[in-house]
Each structure stands twice: as C-alpha cells, then as structure tokens.
Design a protein around this motif. Structure first.
Motif, PDB file in Angstrom:
ATOM      1  N   THR A 222     -38.263  23.855 -50.878  1.00  0.00           N
ATOM      2  CA  THR A 222     -38.645  24.577 -49.666  1.00  0.00           C
ATOM      3  C   THR A 222     -37.570  25.603 -49.359  1.00  0.00           C
ATOM      4  N   ARG A 223     -38.011  26.832 -48.972  1.00  0.00           N
ATOM      5  CA  ARG A 223     -37.063  27.929 -48.818  1.00  0.00           C
ATOM      6  C   ARG A 223     -37.211  28.641 -47.477  1.00  0.00           C
ATOM      7  N   GLY A 224     -37.590  27.880 -46.438  1.00  0.00           N
ATOM      8  CA  GLY A 224     -37.678  28.467 -45.104  1.00  0.00           C
ATOM      9  C   GLY A 224     -38.673  29.613 -45.047  1.00  0.00           C
ATOM     10  N   ARG A 225     -38.210  30.770 -44.601  1.00  0.00           N
ATOM     11  CA  ARG A 225     -39.084  31.934 -44.460  1.00  0.00           C
ATOM     12  C   ARG A 225     -39.630  32.437 -45.799  1.00  0.00           C
ATOM     13  N   ASP A 226     -39.021  32.007 -46.898  1.00  0.00           N
ATOM     14  CA  ASP A 226     -39.490  32.422 -48.225  1.00  0.00           C
ATOM     15  C   ASP A 226     -40.507  31.461 -48.825  1.00  0.00           C
ATOM     16  N   GLY A 227     -40.939  30.467 -48.065  1.00  0.00           N
ATOM     17  CA  GLY A 227     -42.012  29.598 -48.508  1.00  0.00           C
ATOM     18  C   GLY A 227     -41.558  28.497 -49.457  1.00  0.00           C
ATOM     19  N   VAL A 228     -42.488  28.007 -50.245  1.00  0.00           N
ATOM     20  CA  VAL A 228     -42.258  26.880 -51.144  1.00  0.00           C
ATOM     21  C   VAL A 228     -42.597  27.290 -52.572  1.00  0.00           C
ATOM     22  N   GLN A 239     -46.333  28.737 -52.229  1.00  0.00           N
ATOM     23  CA  GLN A 239     -46.994  28.748 -50.932  1.00  0.00           C
ATOM     24  C   GLN A 239     -46.162  29.618 -50.008  1.00  0.00           C
ATOM     25  N   PRO A 240     -46.667  30.819 -49.641  1.00  0.00           N
ATOM     26  CA  PRO A 240     -45.903  31.654 -48.712  1.00  0.00           C
ATOM     27  C   PRO A 240     -45.730  30.963 -47.365  1.00  0.00           C
ATOM     28  N   ALA A 241     -44.651  31.280 -46.690  1.00  0.00           N
ATOM     29  CA  ALA A 241     -44.421  30.734 -45.358  1.00  0.00           C
ATOM     30  C   ALA A 241     -45.370  31.386 -44.363  1.00  0.00           C
ATOM     31  N   PHE A 242     -45.798  30.614 -43.374  1.00  0.00           N
ATOM     32  CA  PHE A 242     -46.578  31.164 -42.269  1.00  0.00           C
ATOM     33  C   PHE A 242     -45.624  31.871 -41.304  1.00  0.00           C
ATOM     34  N   VAL A 243     -46.050  33.007 -40.808  1.00  0.00           N
ATOM     35  CA  VAL A 243     -45.214  33.793 -39.895  1.00  0.00           C
ATOM     36  C   VAL A 243     -45.458  33.329 -38.467  1.00  0.00           C
ATOM     37  N   VAL A 244     -44.403  32.871 -37.802  1.00  0.00           N
ATOM     38  CA  VAL A 244     -44.477  32.431 -36.409  1.00  0.00           C
ATOM     39  C   VAL A 244     -43.249  32.948 -35.683  1.00  0.00           C
ATOM     40  N   GLU A 245     -43.277  32.850 -34.370  1.00  0.00           N
ATOM     41  CA  GLU A 245     -42.106  33.187 -33.571  1.00  0.00           C
ATOM     42  C   GLU A 245     -41.211  31.949 -33.507  1.00  0.00           C
ATOM     43  N   VAL A 246     -40.088  31.997 -34.198  1.00  0.00           N
ATOM     44  CA  VAL A 246     -39.237  30.819 -34.346  1.00  0.00           C
ATOM     45  C   VAL A 246     -38.387  30.603 -33.099  1.00  0.00           C
ATOM     46  N   VAL A 247     -38.422  29.364 -32.596  1.00  0.00           N
ATOM     47  CA  VAL A 247     -37.585  28.956 -31.477  1.00  0.00           C
ATOM     48  C   VAL A 247     -36.478  28.033 -31.956  1.00  0.00           C
ATOM     49  N   ASP A 248     -36.813  27.094 -32.844  1.00  0.00           N
ATOM     50  CA  ASP A 248     -35.842  26.080 -33.282  1.00  0.00           C
ATOM     51  C   ASP A 248     -36.303  25.522 -34.622  1.00  0.00           C
ATOM     52  N   THR A 249     -35.472  25.644 -35.659  1.00  0.00           N
ATOM     53  CA  THR A 249     -35.828  25.137 -36.987  1.00  0.00           C
ATOM     54  C   THR A 249     -35.400  23.692 -37.214  1.00  0.00           C
ATOM     55  N   THR A 250     -34.770  23.050 -36.216  1.00  0.00           N
ATOM     56  CA  THR A 250     -34.305  21.678 -36.384  1.00  0.00           C
ATOM     57  C   THR A 250     -35.451  20.763 -36.809  1.00  0.00           C
ATOM     58  N   GLY A 251     -35.265  20.022 -37.890  1.00  0.00           N
ATOM     59  CA  GLY A 251     -36.263  19.061 -38.342  1.00  0.00           C
ATOM     60  C   GLY A 251     -37.428  19.644 -39.103  1.00  0.00           C
ATOM     61  N   ALA A 252     -37.417  20.958 -39.349  1.00  0.00           N
ATOM     62  CA  ALA A 252     -38.574  21.583 -40.002  1.00  0.00           C
ATOM     63  C   ALA A 252     -38.821  20.999 -41.391  1.00  0.00           C
ATOM     64  N   ALA A 279     -47.962  24.667 -42.744  1.00  0.00           N
ATOM     65  CA  ALA A 279     -48.490  24.997 -41.421  1.00  0.00           C
ATOM     66  C   ALA A 279     -47.878  24.104 -40.351  1.00  0.00           C
ATOM     67  N   VAL A 280     -47.785  22.803 -40.618  1.00  0.00           N
ATOM     68  CA  VAL A 280     -47.195  21.872 -39.652  1.00  0.00           C
ATOM     69  C   VAL A 280     -45.742  22.238 -39.382  1.00  0.00           C
ATOM     70  N   SER A 281     -44.992  22.526 -40.448  1.00  0.00           N
ATOM     71  CA  SER A 281     -43.581  22.874 -40.298  1.00  0.00           C
ATOM     72  C   SER A 281     -43.409  24.169 -39.510  1.00  0.00           C
ATOM     73  N   ALA A 282     -44.249  25.160 -39.779  1.00  0.00           N
ATOM     74  CA  ALA A 282     -44.162  26.429 -39.052  1.00  0.00           C
ATOM     75  C   ALA A 282     -44.418  26.225 -37.563  1.00  0.00           C
ATOM     76  N   LEU A 283     -45.458  25.461 -37.233  1.00  0.00           N
ATOM     77  CA  LEU A 283     -45.772  25.224 -35.830  1.00  0.00           C
ATOM     78  C   LEU A 283     -44.653  24.448 -35.129  1.00  0.00           C
ATOM     79  N   LYS A 284     -44.023  23.512 -35.837  1.00  0.00           N
ATOM     80  CA  LYS A 284     -42.899  22.787 -35.250  1.00  0.00           C
ATOM     81  C   LYS A 284     -41.795  23.728 -34.819  1.00  0.00           C
TER      82      LYS A 284
END
Length: 316
Positions: A222-228, A239-252, A279-284
């Motif tokens: 897993t590569r964060g904003r660079d997907g998997v 799998q490209p990462a989903f684009v969201v407005e990031v508040v906190d990446t803790t536990g992603a 998708a779950v990780s992005a929404l978190k």
C-alpha cells in the motif's frame, strides 16, 4: 434466508493512541498548540478488528495488554464497537503499548510509540479450536509468536490468512510469510523485508516477487495516495487511490487490512477486495482518529458507485 455473516479473527497488536491535531508537523523542538485532542484505541490488528465489525462482520480480537488504565480503556472501547474480546488478555504487572501521535493540517502524522513492557509472548493460552469456524484470519508482525501459531492452524483448516506486513526483522518475516496467503505491506514494511530501498517500481516488484516465492498467493504494498500494487499468479496489478479530502491518516493501513480480510472472507476476488479496502481506507481518512471515521458498508458501497471511473489499472 439472509446471507451468512462472515467470521474473522484478528491477532496481534493493540495500542492506546493519544492524538494531538496541530496545524503542521514540527521540524524541531519547541511548543506547538493543538486545536484538538483524542484518546482512543489503536494498533494494527485491533484497528482491523474494529473495521471488520463496523463493516458488518463478526470479529474477535486476540491479543494482550497490561492490566493498567490503558489496557482497560482499550478493552472497553473494542467491546463497545462489537468486537469479541474474550481472547483479549490483560496481563498483571505488565504495561500496555501507548502511542503519542501528532497530526498535521494535511492529515500526515508523526508517531512515537512505547511498545509496552512485561507482556508475555507465549500464545499457548489462545483457544485455537475457535479457528475452525472462521472465514479468514488476519495477523500482524507485532506478536509473531501468536501470528505463527494461528497462521499454521488456519492453514491446516484451509482458512485464508492475511498479514499486515509492517516493519519487522528478517527472522519474523521468515517465520510468518511461508504461512500466509495474502501479504500486504506498507512501504516501510516492504523496505524492511527487502533489506534495502524499494523506491522504484523495479525494486518494489522484485521484493513482491520474492514474497511470492515464499509461498504467498498475493503480495501487495500500500502506497497511500499512490494506491496499491499487488502481484498474484495472473501478474501485476494496481488499484489507484480514491481522492478524498484528507483530515487524518492515522490507522488508514490497519483499516485497509481489516476491510480486505473481510472481503476475502466473503469470497470476493482479490481485485474486488483491493477496491473495497481502498474505499474504506480513503473514507476513514476524512475524519479524525483511527476508528471514528471508519465507514459503514452501505456508505462504502455508495462511495464506490460514485467513483466508478477510478478502477483498477494494469501495471506498466
């Protein structure tokens, strides 16, 4: 007749997270005002278990902590999320793992972790007979004695196994990977496994191929904003990462693993599991803390439908 609720076990690390939200991460010493503070359970396997429960699976957490205030907070919180904690042992005269986390305005974080003290590594008290009714087993590298024991038992029952490949020693990877079906690494974890830089696609794929040679059906990073990126018998996939407005990446990453293990337990393809977990990780990441923003299954499926164009892509 309603579909069978999948049953999973997550074995490994639990940590109490003390989180300070600040405007930007510090680059040196000084005093830094926080605009919010959170205290909540964390840890790789523990967060994965909460994610499974939040997404509708039946999940047990197998682990240990100190019989102290941090341990009791973690046990109570996990139980409140609907996780079975009957195999979560609070050990007398031991100290729980605790993390101090600073989260910057861009959602990135700085973590200082005390891994605990006096925690007996012997997993002999775990009720391995409970594995027989499971649909998947997830484990991390922080309690390798328990992970190895449970992975071996799960393989004997033909239960799919998922490893959270965080930073660990070569000895830990050598003990666990031959027992694992799905090995999903963080970027630092993959570097630790490879024993050197994995900054290029060539180096990453070489490391993933090495993981596959140890017997893992699926090897991923897993590569964060660079997907998997993952490798299986059919080749290399992304799998490209989903684009969201990031508040906190803790536990992603932890939440990704829980969602992926749940999807595999339900019989999904690897591609579908990667997309669901992404998708779950992005929404978190759109909310504070490692658990509070874990989405429901309904919200996740709606989010995926809204992003039908962000599908998997072949690796170059």
């Amino acid at each position: 007749m309603p579909p069978k609720q999948p049953k999973l076990i997550c074995v490994g690390n639990t940590t109490l997270d003390r989180v300070w939200l600040i405007d930007r991460l510090p680059s040196g010493g000084g005093k830094f005002p926080a605009h919010d503070y959170l205290e909540l359970g964390g840890g790789m396997a523990a967060n994965a278990a909460v994610a499974v429960a939040r997404l509708g699976g039946a999940c047990a957490y197998w682990g240990r902590a100190g019989d102290d205030s941090a341990g009791r907070v973690m046990l109570a919180e996990m139980s409140a999320y609907g996780v079975d904690v009957s195999q979560f042992r609070l050990m007398p005269n031991a100290r729980s793992s605790v993390s101090g986390i600073m989260v910057g305005g861009d959602g990135e974080r700085m973590i200082v972790n005390f891994r605990g003290e006096g925690l007996d590594a012997d997993p002999g008290w775990l009720s391995l007979e409970e594995l027989a009714g499971c649909d998947a087993l997830h484990g991390d590298v922080r309690w390798p004695e328990a992970a190895a024991l449970c992975f071996a038992a799960a393989r004997a029952h033909r239960i799919p196994t998922v490893l959270d490949g965080e930073i660990a020693s070569a000895e830990v990877f050598s003990a666990l990977l031959p027992l694992v079906d799905h090995a999903i690494f963080s970027e630092p974890g993959l570097r630790a496994f490879a024993g050197g830089p994995t900054d290029s696609d060539e180096a990453r794929l070489a490391a993933l191929q090495q993981v596959r040679r140890l017997g893992c059906r699926v090897a991923a990073v897993t590569r964060g904003r660079d997907g998997v990126i993952w490798m299986d018998e059919a080749g290399v996939h992304r799998q490209p990462a989903f684009v969201v407005e990031v508040v906190d990446t803790t536990g992603a990453g932890d939440v990704f693993h829980g969602a992926y293990a749940l999807s595999i337990a339900e019989g999904s393809t690897v591609e579908a599991a990667m997309r669901f977990a992404s998708a779950v990780s992005a929404l978190k990441c759109t909310g504070k803390g490692g658990r509070a923003a874990i989405p429901t299954r309904e919200r996740t499926l709606q989010f995926i439908r809204e992003h039908e164009g962000a599908g998997s892509a072949p690796a170059p």
